[in-house]
Design an enzyme around this catalytic site. Sequence first.
Site, PDB file in Angstrom:
ATOM      1  N   CYS A  47       0.819  -1.210   0.000  1.00 13.46           N
ATOM      2  CA  CYS A  47       0.000   0.000   0.000  1.00 13.46           C
ATOM      3  C   CYS A  47       0.851   1.258   0.000  1.00 13.46           C
ATOM      4  O   CYS A  47       0.358   2.342  -0.331  1.00 13.46           O
ATOM      5  CB  CYS A  47      -0.921   0.012   1.215  1.00 13.46           C
ATOM      6  SG  CYS A  47      -0.041  -0.169   2.775  1.00 13.46           S
ATOM      7  N   ASN A  48       2.128   1.143   0.374  1.00 15.84           N
ATOM      8  CA  ASN A  48       2.981   2.318   0.473  1.00 15.84           C
ATOM      9  C   ASN A  48       4.023   2.424  -0.624  1.00 15.84           C
ATOM     10  O   ASN A  48       4.692   3.442  -0.731  1.00 15.84           O
ATOM     11  CB  ASN A  48       3.705   2.330   1.827  1.00 15.84           C
ATOM     12  CG  ASN A  48       2.750   2.418   2.978  1.00 15.84           C
ATOM     13  OD1 ASN A  48       1.742   3.094   2.891  1.00 15.84           O
ATOM     14  ND2 ASN A  48       3.051   1.722   4.060  1.00 15.84           N
ATOM     15  N   SER A 191      -4.293 -12.655   9.911  1.00 16.46           N
ATOM     16  CA  SER A 191      -3.285 -12.542  10.957  1.00 16.46           C
ATOM     17  C   SER A 191      -3.018 -11.090  11.325  1.00 16.46           C
ATOM     18  O   SER A 191      -2.567 -10.802  12.430  1.00 16.46           O
ATOM     19  CB  SER A 191      -1.989 -13.225  10.515  1.00 16.46           C
ATOM     20  OG  SER A 191      -1.494 -12.644   9.337  1.00 16.46           O
ATOM     21  N   TYR A 192      -3.276 -10.156  10.404  1.00 15.16           N
ATOM     22  CA  TYR A 192      -3.124  -8.747  10.765  1.00 15.16           C
ATOM     23  C   TYR A 192      -4.175  -8.349  11.796  1.00 15.16           C
ATOM     24  O   TYR A 192      -3.934  -7.509  12.648  1.00 15.16           O
ATOM     25  CB  TYR A 192      -3.231  -7.872   9.520  1.00 15.16           C
ATOM     26  CG  TYR A 192      -2.515  -6.554   9.683  1.00 15.16           C
ATOM     27  CD1 TYR A 192      -1.152  -6.463   9.419  1.00 15.16           C
ATOM     28  CD2 TYR A 192      -3.180  -5.413  10.099  1.00 15.16           C
ATOM     29  CE1 TYR A 192      -0.481  -5.265   9.574  1.00 15.16           C
ATOM     30  CE2 TYR A 192      -2.505  -4.211  10.249  1.00 15.16           C
ATOM     31  CZ  TYR A 192      -1.156  -4.150   9.987  1.00 15.16           C
ATOM     32  OH  TYR A 192      -0.500  -2.971  10.148  1.00 15.16           O
ATOM     33  N   ALA A 193      -5.344  -8.977  11.727  1.00 19.17           N
ATOM     34  CA  ALA A 193      -6.368  -8.731  12.738  1.00 19.17           C
ATOM     35  C   ALA A 193      -5.872  -9.191  14.104  1.00 19.17           C
ATOM     36  O   ALA A 193      -6.151  -8.556  15.132  1.00 19.17           O
ATOM     37  CB  ALA A 193      -7.659  -9.442  12.363  1.00 19.17           C
TER      38      ALA A 193
END
Length: 440
Positions: A47-48, A191-193
Site C-alpha cells: 500500500c505504500n 493474521s493482521y487482525a
Amino acid sequence: MLICLTASHRNASFDLLERLSIGAPTAASRLVTDSDVLDGAVVLATCNRFEAYLDIAGDDRDSAVSATVDAVATASDLVPAEVLDSVSVLGGGDVVQHLFAVSSGLESVVVGETEISGQVRRALEDARANGTTTSDLERLFQEAAHTSRGVKTRTRIGAAGRSLVRLGLELASSRITDWARTRVLLVGTGSYAATTIAALRDRGAANIQVFSPSGRAPWFAAKHDLVAASDLRTAIGSSDVVITCTSSEVPVVEPADLDDGRRRIVIDLGLPRNVDPDAADVDGVELLDLETISIHAPIAELNAESEARQMVDDAVSRFRAQALEQSTTPALVAFRKHVFDILDDEIDRAKRRDTDPESVEQTERALRHLVGVLLHRPSVRARELGRAGRGEEFVGALDALFGVRPEPEAELPSPVVPLAERTAPECPVSTDRTGEADAS
C-alpha cells in the site's frame, strides 16, 4: 544490468499505489515471458510502495522500462503514462542502495518499521515460484535480507518505528479517554487482525467484537476470546471504534452504515480501502485511513536512523566490491581450465614416456605444484583489478596473450531457500486474495 522502477508514498498517490498493489504482482511472470528485453524481474507492491527490480538483457533500458510500465498498468487498470509519471528509475549502484534501505525499513511510512523485510522476502519467493529470478537478482535480494537482519539486531531503529496499527491506535487515543470502556468492532480475521487485537489489549481494550465478510468470525472469536458479530450494521451501531483490515477489493463499510448520529472513530487499515472515503463526511465520524496515518508518522530517532543508514552504506560498499571482484571470475575460470588442460596433457605424455610409477608420481606432483604457483599471482591480480573497476583489462589480457575468453554464464535454477522468519507485510494486505488480510 539491473534497474529498479520505484514509486512510494513520497512521490505517488495512495490511489495509484492501491491499484498497483493489486495488479502489479499478477503481471510479474508475464514481464519476463512476454518480453525480449528482460531476463528477470522481482516485483514488490504494497500500500505504500511499488518496486520492480529488473535484470535487463543487454542495455536497452528504455525498452525495459516501457515494457514494465505497460504490463503493470494494464494489470492494474491504469493508464501507462500515469504510472510512468509516478515512478523513478534507478540504475547501477543506486539499485543496491535503494533495496538495502527499503528492506531495512528506512524508506517506510514509519521509519524503522520491520514488516517490510518480510514483504521483500516474499516478493523474491514469488519471483522464484514464477521462474523470473536471475543469479544477479538472487544475490541482490539475499544480501538485502542479510543487511536488514543486521540493522534490526544491531541498531535501535525498530524503536523509532511502530506498526501502522499501533500508530493508528495512538492517533485515536487522543480522542478516547478510557480504552477499557470503549466498545471496539474489528472487521477482518486474518493474521493482521490478530496483531490489531494484541495492540488493542495492550491499551486496555476489553470489549471487542469481530465481524468477518467471509463468515469466519465465530472461529476467530473463539480463538481470541472475542464476541462474534453476525450483522455488520448492527455491530457498527453498538461500537465507539471501528477498525477494518480485510483484503476485500470493494469497501465493506459504507457511509449509510455509519449514519446514526453517534460520534465514532473509524480506522481503515485495509488496502484496497475497506471504508468508503465518503464516510469521512458523515456527521460524528472521524476517519483515519492509511494516508492520514502516514501523515502523522513520527520523526525517527535520529541517532538510531543514522547508525542504521551507515550500516546500509557499509553493506552496499561490500556488495559492490564483491560484485566487482566477481566480474573477473568467468575469465579466471576459463584461464584456469586452459592451464589445467595443458597440465593434463603434459601428465599424460609423462606417463607414456616413463613406465616407472614412482617417477611418474613425482613428475605429476612437481607439475601440479608449479601450476599452482604460476596461477596464484594471476588469481590475486584478477581480484585486485576487479575491485578497482578494471576487470576488462584482465579479460582483454587473457584474450590477447592466450586466446582465452570467458564462456557465457549459464543461468542456473534459483535455489529455494526457506524463510528465516515471517513477519507481517508493510501494509495489511495479502497478495493471494483468497480471504481476508493475512500477513503470514
